[in-house]
Design an enzyme around this catalytic site. Structure first.
Site, short mmCIF file in Angstrom:
data_model
loop_
_atom_site.label_atom_id
_atom_site.label_comp_id
_atom_site.label_asym_id
_atom_site.label_seq_id
_atom_site.Cartn_x
_atom_site.Cartn_y
_atom_site.Cartn_z
NE ARG C 516 35.27 38.62 43.66
CZ ARG C 516 36.16 37.84 43.65
NH1 ARG C 516 36.16 36.73 44.01
NH2 ARG C 516 37.38 37.93 42.93
CB ALA C 700 28.19 46.80 53.89
CE LYS C 701 33.36 53.15 52.08
NZ LYS C 701 34.67 54.32 51.90
CD GLU C 705 41.83 40.50 49.89
OE1 GLU C 705 42.49 39.52 50.33
OE2 GLU C 705 41.69 40.97 49.07
#
Ligand SMILES: Cc1cc2nc3c(=O)[nH]c(=O)nc-3n(C[C@H](O)[C@H](O)[C@H](O)COP(=O)(O)OP(=O)(O)OC[C@H]3O[C@@H](n4cnc5c(N)ncnc54)[C@H](O)[C@@H]3O)c2cc1C
Ligand code: FES
Ligand code: FES
Lengths: 296, 154, 762
Positions: C516, C700-701, C705
């Site tokens: 996040r 952005a992503k 993970e």
């Protein structure tokens, strides 16, 4: 981990101290086995005697045709890098180069590897192949023990409480010989052997007749050991199809591996066969390439 | 009973009074306050504590401080000289070879020892020299690249 | 995209120099005057009643300053969501490794000796160590009072299955009826440790006024603060958490461990106390990845369309559920992969046992699900005699499709990652040797949500500060925040500073996790920077004689200067603008919060391996990893996350396993718990696929993970391709391969011949 530290400046002084302390003082060479055990609480010591100042035990000396003498305190990295060892016992150099990784090879000693008497000791099989002789010193004097008689069980050797391993003597085998040590781990480094197998093959003039074969194994029994019956399969035999497989089969029968966190007994038995076959092929190839030379 | 020990670390001499059973790693960190060497396992398995002893990489957690008396000890704090980063350090910064940084000091010391004896290592030699050092963050790729990016002219 | 000022560039990390010089301070590096060393006494039994604890001999040992047991600490149960774990075991221990007492002494040696002097009398009880046993009706209950615990979504009673979740779409019965072929298989995954190199550490100092200062290796300082305040019973203002550098996290650094014990020991001893977990303690009692048993059932047509999919997962949570911030693991929802399937039913069950508690580990639940789903996809493809890539391609989701569980997703990019990976790898090319194999796997994972705040300040000299509580356990998050602010303000990176600040000085941040930080913390920093920029522009408008209502439109910024777009030569520096505003600094704070996410990120990994069939040894030669990243703010940092995830994933696939006998971990060392060393690292080709709209700044992503998910199945599929055996139980050890080859009769001649060629490869 709490103890008194003894730091003798000479072998003579070390032997005197050992005479007084006996089991009370644990010997520290590189410390890569001892300190791990002490920290874990698996071993307790009133005193620890560091051999670090005994530079007299840190040597590799060619004794010409007779063989090579290696001080007990020589590190794995020095063994692996030694020209003398590379030429005369390449499998020992290979074994030491496979111990842990650089840091452990710099600290850990050949003597410590043997005296720790782990069934997995990597230096043991090549030395077993060469009938190494160990000089054990005490204030009472010195004695020489064949490496075959040295190990009694996991972490147990014939060392008396007042004795120190001083030197490892590797007699020079005669004739055309090839040897190798193969180690199986799950990673390419930092591995305690699941199985280790060393094979030495002596050729008798012809490339096809094995005059003598030696097989030594680690991590397959309470101590590193020779597979004498497996060796016998080869001795004075002409190389033929199935010979290597047969020897490997017999060698596996001589092992008594256990199941533990690293592998099961069954896998170990399988791998003895595989490593034995591969080591024998490699040893044979090396023997065939070997041009007998004189040693200086 | 504590004993007097003199350690030569990064060119400085330290006169210490320490318990004989303390490791070099603990003494560096707690007595000399050089905390750059890290304790990841205290058992020789991770390499985070790697320092150079007489130029050779060793696990400081497996060395008794008292037995390092009079030997040359180089820690990560001694790698940069006169405020100038070692080329390896610069390469690690430049190539993004550092993530959490916990493994970094030990890995730099292993690599420094490698380059001292072999200024133009192959990828395989780099891997072998680093094999006693674990890193969980980087996957090692950028570290290999950092070493390979150095000027290899002898 | 090329004319960005600071983003999109692989700039060096802001803390890299601090780290390469050894100057970076981690929690274990904290040394305070008079500080004591704490150690915990742990249960050797997986389940026992504590009949008696006698600490008198330990207390009498010279050098010991405090000994505590459950009687000395708060009775609260703590947890990130479900609150079920006591600070020290009270009356009962529920796993081997649970803490029953703690000591503080002048040095570590003395503390360890004191532990041996604490006498604990246990009455051993039967232990539930098999998850299936634990689920049976009438099984012994690990938690008798489960219904009283807080954090459960709905109260459950008299069961060890504390959570049962389901996801459904369509009608699976109908879907199976439409199938030509129904396949079913079970997969098992092992328990693995996050493997962060820095063990957990905590230091607590209590001031003369009773205020509490905590140093912690936890990655979420604000949560440490609130949990500590709650345990101690103080307002959170009395607890200050000073963050240190964090030496790796991967989900394992989100829960407090010894912090409360340090507090109670410090209070009793009147001196600060430090506790650092040993590597062995890390293996006995941290919060590793849940082991799982996953059953999959698929209906397919002969042509290769998937008509129905049923999945169920059992996760062994161990003795406590406290270590996960959600009740379940996100992975359950991933049990139908990235495919277009009309009828889906998924169930996940989370079960208490007397094993060590599990927690979050890099993409919680996903690597388990991914291993099962992506291995199964290959198994189906093999059955249908369709190429595994083609089978995936035929069924892959496309933009506009609903997710397998029926959710709307934006920007579905899976096929782009598939074709990129195939193109750059050895897929479809001739095998370089007989025992070479290639495998593919796909995965998906949403960007994480949460709440962050950031303050951005432009100082009187035009330099800028970011004050953020966002933590950076090695991901590069703080560097990325600087790049975002640099981009927004057009101030060079060298003139931007972000320091580690304590919980009194930074605004709230939910902490790293779930991928996040770039998104949530990034948005808050970007917005704060844009606010500051507005104020700078407004001030400059006066100096540049620009009408205030037009200023935001007509004035641009670059390199710390403001200018009229029409007249770039006439410039006003930020310093002048700050002064012009009649201020010493211009500051803005923004909070960004997001709890719902329609974005997900896709990835395809292709593994190329060589297998030695005689030894079962697998060498991973090359991984080609294509990741849908939206926009790479710092490409090197993104690659670093991918490379690290891949090597971690190889460990999960081939090497790592916390072995247990009777509930006790039998390999609690890094000798026998095998992380990949540098020599196991393969060649890695990372492909950053940009362009899909992400929720983060500059579209952005997230990337943290996902790389850990598709790797194990890609390797498993490659092994199958190489030697023809399918291992569905992780890790894929050499032993399993050799045994499978023996069973299948595939070894023998072929394998021996291979051995001949490679005698030197052992
Ligand atoms: C991370 C790690 C990896 C390792 N990997 C390997 C590996 O791959 N292969 C392998 O074989 N081993 C491995 N080891 C074990 C160890 O490093 C070797 O056995 C090493 O050779 C031990 O030597 P040392 O000098 O460190 O022994 P020490 O620890 O100093 O001593 C070991 C034992 O021998 C006794 N001793 C030492 N020298 C003498 C002497 N001269 N006379 C009498 N007694 C003596 C000591 O009292 C002690 O009981 C590893 C250890 C670690 C920590
Ligand atoms: S701390 Fe010394 S090797 Fe891990
Ligand atoms: S950078 Fe984190 S362990 Fe290497």
């Amino acid at each position: 981990m709490r103890f008194e530290l003894l730091q003798p400046g000479s072998l003579a002084q070390a032997l005197e101290m050992k005479k007084d302390y006996r089991e009370g003082a644990k010997i520290l060479a590189g410390g890569t086995d001892l300190l791990v055990l002490l920290k874990d609480g698996k071993l307790r010591a009133q005193a620890v005697m560091s051999l670090g100042r005994l530079s007299e035990l840190n040597f590799i000396r060619s004794e010409g045709e007779r063989g090579v003498a290696i001080g007990a305190l020589v590190s794995h990295s020095d063994v692996a890098a030694s020209r003398i060892i590379q030429q005369r016992c390449p499998d020992l150099a290979e074994a030491c180069a496979q111990v842990g990784a650089a840091q452990i090879q710099n600290l850990g000693t050949l003597g410590g590897n043997l005296c720790n008497a782990s069934p997995a000791a990597d230096a043991a099989p090549p030395l077993l192949l060469m009938d190494a002789l160990l000089t054990l010193a005490s204030a009472r004097g010195e004695r020489r023990v064949a490496i075959h008689d040295f190990f009694l069980g996991p972490r147990r050797t014939v060392l008396e409480p007042d004795e120190i391993l001083k030197e490892i003597f590797v007699p020079q085998p005669a004739g055309r010989r090839g040897a190798t040590y193969l180690k199986l781990g799950r990673r390419k480094a930092m591995e305690i052997a699941i199985v280790g197998v060393g094979v030495a093959i002596h050729l008798n003039g012809s490339d096809r007749i094995v005059s003598e074969c030696r097989i030594a194994m680690s991590s397959v029994a309470p101590t590193p050991l020779r597979a004498r019956r497996g060796e016998a399969v080869f001795t004075n035999q002409e190389i033929r199809d199935g010979l290597i497989e047969e020897a490997a089969e017999v060698a596996a029968e001589e092992a008594s591996p256990i199941s533990d966190v690293r592998a099961t007994r069954g896998y170990r038995l399988d791998m003895i066969r595989v490593l034995c076959r591969r080591a024998a092929r490699e040893a044979l190839a090396r023997a065939r390439n070997h041009k007998a030379e004189g040693w200086r | 009973m504590k004993i007097p020990v003199t350690l030569k670390v990064n060119g400085e001499t330290y006169d210490l009074i320490i318990a004989p059973y303390r490791t070099l790693l603990d003494v560096l960190r707690e007595e000399i306050h050089l905390t750059g060497s890290k304790k990841g396992c205290d058992a020789g398995d991770c390499g985070a504590c790697t320092v150079l002893l007489d130029g050779k990489p060793v696990n400081a957690c497996l060395v008794l401080a008292a037995t390092a008396q009079d030997r040359e000890i180089l820690t990560i704090e001694g790698l940069a000289r006169n405020g100038k980063l070692h080329p390896l350090q610069e390469a690690f910064v430049r190539e993004g070879a550092v993530q959490c940084g916990f493994c970094t000091p030990g890995i730099l010391m292993s690599l420094k020892a490698l380059l001292d004896t072999n200024p133009a290592p192959t990828l395989e030699e780099i891997k072998i020299a680093m094999a006693g050092n674990l890193c969980r963050c980087t996957g090692y790729s950028k570290m290999f690249k950092a070493v390979e990016s150095l000027d290899r002219s002898p | 995209m090329s004319d960005f000022y600071a983003v999109g560039k692989s700039v060096a990390r802001v803390d890299a120099v601090t780290k390469v010089t050894g100057a970076a301070g981690y929690t274990a590096d904290v040394m305070l005057p008079g500080m004591l060393y704490g150690k915990a006494k742990r249960s050797p039994h997986p389940h026992a009643r504590i009949a008696r604890i006698d600490t008198s001999r330990a207390e009498a040992l010279p050098g010991v300053r405090a000994v505590i047991t459950a009687a000395d600490v708060s009775e609260v149960l703590i947890g990130l969501r479900i609150r079920d774990v006591p600070l020290l075991a009270r009356r009962e221990v529920r796993f081997a490794g649970e803490k029953v007492a703690a000591v503080a002494a002048v040095d570590e040696e003395t503390a360890l000796e004191a532990l041996d002097l604490i006498e604990v009398e246990y009455q051993e009880l039967p232990a539930l160590i098999d998850v299936k046993e634990a689920m049976k009706d009438g099984a012994l209950l690990v938690h008798e009072n489960l219904h009283t615990y807080s954090g459960l979504p709905k109260p459950v009673k008299k069961t060890n299955v504390f959570f049962h979740e389901t996801f459904s779409k369509g009608d699976v019965a109908l879907g199976f009826a439409q199938a030509d072929l129904v396949l079913e298989h079970a997969f098992t995954t092992q328990i693995v440790h996050q493997g962060y190199l820095e063990p957990h550490a905590a230091v607590v100092d209590i001031g003369p006024d009773g205020s509490v200062t905590v140093w912690s290796s936890d990655k979420v300082p604000f949560r440490v603060r609130s949990l500590m305040a709650e345990i101690i019973g103080m307002p959170i203002t009395r607890v200050r958490v000073i963050p240190s550098f964090v030496g790796g996290d991967f989900g394992g650094k989100g829960m407090i461990f010894d912090e409360p014990l340090c507090y109670y020991l410090a209070r009793k001893a009147g001196r600060p106390v430090k506790m650092v977990m040993s590597r062995q303690e890390e293996f006995l009692a941290a919060s590793p990845r849940h082991p799982s048993i996953i059953r999959l059932k698929a209906g397919v047509t002969k042509a290769g369309a998937i008509t129905a999919w049923e999945a169920s997962a059992l996760f062994d949570s161990g003795a406590y559920a406290a270590y996960k911030p959600q009740v379940g693991l996100g992975g359950t929802k991933k049990l139908a992969g990235t495919y277009r399937i009309p009828h889906v039913h998924i169930e996940g069950r989370y079960v208490y046992t007397h094993n060590l508690p599990c927690g979050h580990c890099r993409a919680p639940g996903d690597p388990q699900a991914s291993f099962a789903v992506e291995s199964f996809m290959d198994m189906i493809a093999a059955k249908l005699k369709i190429d595994p890539f083609r089978f995936r391609w035929m069924n892959a989701l496309e933009d506009g499709d609903l997710s397998p569980t029926g959710e709307p997703w934006r920007g579905i990019n899976i096929k782009e990652t598939m074709s990129a990976a195939v193109e750059k790898s050895g897929w479809g090319k001739a095998k370089p040797n007989q025992h070479y194999g290639i495998g593919i796997a796909c995965a998906e994972r949403p960007t994480g949500t949460g709440e962050s705040s950031a303050v951005v300040i432009v100082n009187g000299d035009g330099s800028a500060n970011i004050i953020s509580g966002a933590s950076d356990p090695g991901t590069g998050a703080r560097t990325i925040l600087c790049q975002i602010v640099s981009e927004a303000l057009k101030v060079p990176m060298e003139r931007i500073t972000i320091n580690l600040v304590d919980t009194d000085s930074a605004p709230y941040d939910q902490g790293a996790g779930g991928g996040r930080t770039t998104f949530v913390a990034g948005q808050s920093a970007y917005r704060a920077a844009m606010e500051v920029r507005k104020e700078l522009v407004a001030s400059a408008a006066k100096l540049l004689k620009c009408a205030p209502e037009e200023a935001q439109e007509l004035i641009d910024v670059r390199d710390g200067f403001l200018f009229l777009k029409s007249e770039p030569a006439k410039r006003v520096s930020y310093a002048q603008a700050v002064k012009g505003a009649g201020k010493s600094q211009i500051m803005a704070e923004e909070t960004f919060s997001c709890n719902q996410m329609e974005d997900t990120c896709f990835a395809t990994h292709i593994a190329e391996v060589e297998v030695d069939p005689e030894r079962g040894y697998v060498e991973v030669k090359r991984i080609t990893a294509a990741h849908d990243i939206g926009f790479a703010i710092n490409p090197a940092a993104a690659e670093g996350q991918i490379e690290g995830g891949i090597v971690q994933g190889i460990g999960f696939g081939l090497l790592e396993e916390m072995q247990r006998v009777d509930g006790k971990v039998t390999n609690p060392t890094l000798t026998d718990y095998k992380l990949c060393t540098p020599r196991e690292a393969p060649e890695i080709i990372t492909l950053l696929i940009e362009g899909a709209p992400g929720a983060g700044p500059f579209q952005a992503k997230s990337i943290g993970e996902l790389p850990a998910c598709p790797i194990a199945p890609a390797v498993a599929n490659a092994i199958f391709d190489a030697v023809g055996v399918r291992i569905t139980d992780l890790p894929i050890s050499g032993e399993k391969i050799v045994n499978a080859l023996k069973e299948s009769g595939l070894s023998g001649g072929k394998a021996v011949a291979a051995g001949k060629e490679r005698a030197d490869a052992v």
